[in-house]
Design a protein around this motif. Structure first.
Motif, mmCIF file in Angstrom:
data_model
loop_
_atom_site.group_PDB
_atom_site.id
_atom_site.type_symbol
_atom_site.label_atom_id
_atom_site.label_comp_id
_atom_site.label_asym_id
_atom_site.label_seq_id
_atom_site.Cartn_x
_atom_site.Cartn_y
_atom_site.Cartn_z
ATOM 1 N N GLU A 30 0.834 -1.196 0.000
ATOM 2 C CA GLU A 30 0.000 0.000 0.000
ATOM 3 C C GLU A 30 0.866 1.243 0.000
ATOM 4 O O GLU A 30 1.957 1.248 0.550
ATOM 5 C CB GLU A 30 -0.887 0.048 1.246
ATOM 6 N N GLN A 31 0.347 2.301 -0.620
ATOM 7 C CA GLN A 31 1.040 3.582 -0.576
ATOM 8 C C GLN A 31 0.813 4.228 0.781
ATOM 9 O O GLN A 31 -0.316 4.297 1.249
ATOM 10 C CB GLN A 31 0.490 4.523 -1.646
ATOM 11 N N PRO A 32 1.866 4.722 1.416
ATOM 12 C CA PRO A 32 1.689 5.446 2.674
ATOM 13 C C PRO A 32 0.944 6.756 2.421
ATOM 14 O O PRO A 32 1.086 7.379 1.366
ATOM 15 C CB PRO A 32 3.110 5.720 3.149
ATOM 16 N N THR A 33 0.165 7.187 3.399
ATOM 17 C CA THR A 33 -0.591 8.433 3.307
ATOM 18 C C THR A 33 0.068 9.489 4.174
ATOM 19 O O THR A 33 0.344 9.254 5.350
ATOM 20 C CB THR A 33 -2.051 8.228 3.765
ATOM 21 N N ILE A 34 0.304 10.657 3.574
ATOM 22 C CA ILE A 34 0.863 11.792 4.293
ATOM 23 C C ILE A 34 -0.192 12.876 4.378
ATOM 24 O O ILE A 34 -0.783 13.266 3.363
ATOM 25 C CB ILE A 34 2.127 12.330 3.597
ATOM 26 N N LEU A 35 -0.433 13.345 5.596
ATOM 27 C CA LEU A 35 -1.286 14.504 5.813
ATOM 28 C C LEU A 35 -0.362 15.710 5.748
ATOM 29 O O LEU A 35 0.508 15.886 6.602
ATOM 30 C CB LEU A 35 -1.991 14.433 7.169
ATOM 31 N N LEU A 36 -0.507 16.526 4.710
ATOM 32 C CA LEU A 36 0.341 17.688 4.481
ATOM 33 C C LEU A 36 -0.412 18.950 4.861
ATOM 34 O O LEU A 36 -1.480 19.222 4.308
ATOM 35 C CB LEU A 36 0.757 17.750 3.006
ATOM 36 N N ILE A 37 0.137 19.710 5.800
ATOM 37 C CA ILE A 37 -0.435 20.990 6.184
ATOM 38 C C ILE A 37 0.530 22.052 5.693
ATOM 39 O O ILE A 37 1.664 22.157 6.173
ATOM 40 C CB ILE A 37 -0.651 21.105 7.714
ATOM 41 N N GLU A 38 0.100 22.803 4.690
ATOM 42 C CA GLU A 38 0.942 23.797 4.027
ATOM 43 C C GLU A 38 0.100 25.009 3.679
ATOM 44 O O GLU A 38 -0.851 24.911 2.907
ATOM 45 C CB GLU A 38 1.561 23.188 2.763
ATOM 46 N N GLU A 39 0.436 26.160 4.241
ATOM 47 C CA GLU A 39 -0.329 27.390 4.017
ATOM 48 C C GLU A 39 0.039 28.105 2.713
ATOM 49 O O GLU A 39 -0.793 28.794 2.137
ATOM 50 C CB GLU A 39 -0.097 28.378 5.168
ATOM 51 N N ASP A 40 1.266 27.962 2.278
ATOM 52 C CA ASP A 40 1.757 28.744 1.153
ATOM 53 C C ASP A 40 1.219 28.235 -0.184
ATOM 54 O O ASP A 40 1.425 27.072 -0.544
ATOM 55 C CB ASP A 40 3.288 28.727 1.138
ATOM 56 N N ASP A 41 0.536 29.123 -0.912
ATOM 57 C CA ASP A 41 -0.093 28.747 -2.180
ATOM 58 C C ASP A 41 0.911 28.350 -3.260
ATOM 59 O O ASP A 41 0.570 27.584 -4.162
ATOM 60 C CB ASP A 41 -0.964 29.896 -2.703
ATOM 61 N N GLU A 42 2.125 28.860 -3.191
ATOM 62 C CA GLU A 42 3.137 28.509 -4.188
ATOM 63 C C GLU A 42 3.859 27.212 -3.835
ATOM 64 O O GLU A 42 4.164 26.406 -4.710
ATOM 65 C CB GLU A 42 4.146 29.648 -4.344
ATOM 66 N N THR A 43 4.114 26.996 -2.560
ATOM 67 C CA THR A 43 4.843 25.804 -2.124
ATOM 68 C C THR A 43 3.958 24.566 -2.140
ATOM 69 O O THR A 43 4.425 23.475 -2.484
ATOM 70 C CB THR A 43 5.409 26.021 -0.703
ATOM 71 N N ARG A 44 2.677 24.722 -1.774
ATOM 72 C CA ARG A 44 1.769 23.582 -1.633
ATOM 73 C C ARG A 44 1.728 22.680 -2.866
ATOM 74 O O ARG A 44 1.927 21.461 -2.749
ATOM 75 C CB ARG A 44 0.368 24.063 -1.268
ATOM 76 N N PRO A 45 1.483 23.218 -4.087
ATOM 77 C CA PRO A 45 1.394 22.311 -5.239
ATOM 78 C C PRO A 45 2.719 21.635 -5.581
ATOM 79 O O PRO A 45 2.733 20.475 -6.010
ATOM 80 C CB PRO A 45 0.917 23.201 -6.381
ATOM 81 N N ILE A 46 3.824 22.328 -5.355
ATOM 82 C CA ILE A 46 5.136 21.731 -5.641
ATOM 83 C C ILE A 46 5.415 20.596 -4.672
ATOM 84 O O ILE A 46 5.819 19.503 -5.072
ATOM 85 C CB ILE A 46 6.239 22.808 -5.557
ATOM 86 N N LEU A 47 5.192 20.846 -3.398
ATOM 87 C CA LEU A 47 5.430 19.831 -2.380
ATOM 88 C C LEU A 47 4.504 18.629 -2.602
ATOM 89 O O LEU A 47 4.945 17.476 -2.544
ATOM 90 C CB LEU A 47 5.241 20.431 -0.991
ATOM 91 N N ARG A 48 3.242 18.895 -2.881
ATOM 92 C CA ARG A 48 2.280 17.817 -3.141
ATOM 93 C C ARG A 48 2.731 16.974 -4.342
ATOM 94 O O ARG A 48 2.742 15.746 -4.293
ATOM 95 C CB ARG A 48 0.899 18.394 -3.394
ATOM 96 N N HIS A 49 3.120 17.644 -5.423
ATOM 97 C CA HIS A 49 3.577 16.950 -6.630
ATOM 98 C C HIS A 49 4.774 16.047 -6.317
ATOM 99 O O HIS A 49 4.818 14.889 -6.738
ATOM 100 C CB HIS A 49 3.944 17.963 -7.721
ATOM 101 N N ASN A 50 5.750 16.592 -5.579
ATOM 102 C CA ASN A 50 6.944 15.811 -5.243
ATOM 103 C C ASN A 50 6.610 14.608 -4.373
ATOM 104 O O ASN A 50 7.169 13.525 -4.559
ATOM 105 C CB ASN A 50 7.980 16.691 -4.556
ATOM 106 N N LEU A 51 5.690 14.775 -3.425
ATOM 107 C CA LEU A 51 5.302 13.656 -2.564
ATOM 108 C C LEU A 51 4.588 12.568 -3.363
ATOM 109 O O LEU A 51 4.852 11.376 -3.179
ATOM 110 C CB LEU A 51 4.420 14.153 -1.421
ATOM 111 N N ILE A 52 3.702 12.973 -4.255
ATOM 112 C CA ILE A 52 3.003 11.996 -5.101
ATOM 113 C C ILE A 52 3.995 11.278 -6.002
ATOM 114 O O ILE A 52 3.941 10.054 -6.159
ATOM 115 C CB ILE A 52 1.883 12.677 -5.904
ATOM 116 N N ARG A 53 4.923 12.030 -6.578
ATOM 117 C CA ARG A 53 5.952 11.440 -7.438
ATOM 118 C C ARG A 53 6.776 10.408 -6.677
ATOM 119 O O ARG A 53 7.206 9.398 -7.235
ATOM 120 C CB ARG A 53 6.859 12.543 -7.988
#
Length: 140
Positions: free
Chosen positions: A7-30
């Motif tokens: 199974e893929q591990p699930t990460i709960l990501l709490i990120e306020e910054d609108d610019e950082t959030r999509p990059i960090l999310r993309h990298n984690l999914i990748r």
């Protein structure tokens, strides 16, 4: 919740910054993680209250808040999610000196602060270690 090997591990990501959030999310999914996003403490608690979400790790980057405040936010989120104390909490430090740059520091139990350095794989390696570690290993 501990994930099984298939199974893929699930990460709960709490990120306020609108610019950082999509990059960090993309990298984690990748890197093979399922990612549940929250914008702040209130949003995260509303998503996880009562054990509705089982995360394998909580990752927080909150801008402009002292690290100890962010750690306490993560602990409250973990409590509201009814996640065991064994669920790792990783906080990205915002301001720090050169003396800690590139290090990961255990601040008690499964609570970690990481100080990003030059290594582009630092976060990836820390997450892998926290999600797969035995009780006596220490990520560095």
């Amino acid at each position: 919740m501990r994930h099984s090997s298939n199974e893929q591990p699930t990460i709960l990501l709490i990120e306020e910054d609108d610019e950082t959030r999509p990059i960090l999310r993309h990298n984690l999914i990748r890197d093979g993680y399922l990612v549940l996003l929250a914008l702040d403490e209130e949003d995260a608690i509303s998503r996880v209250s009562g054990g509705r979400v089982n995360a394998d790790l909580i990752l927080i980057n909150l801008i402009g808040k002292p690290t100890e405040v962010v750690l306490n936010i993560g602990r409250r989120i973990r409590e509201h999610a009814e996640l065991a104390g064994l669920t790792p909490l990783a906080v990205m430090a915002e301001k720090y000196g050169k003396d800690v740059e590139g290090t990961n520091v255990n601040v008690g139990g499964n609570d970690w602060i990481f100080y990003l350095g030059e290594d582009p794989d630092q976060l990836k390696n820390l997450l892998h270690q926290l999600l797969n570690k035995s009780s006596n290993q220490n990520p560095t």
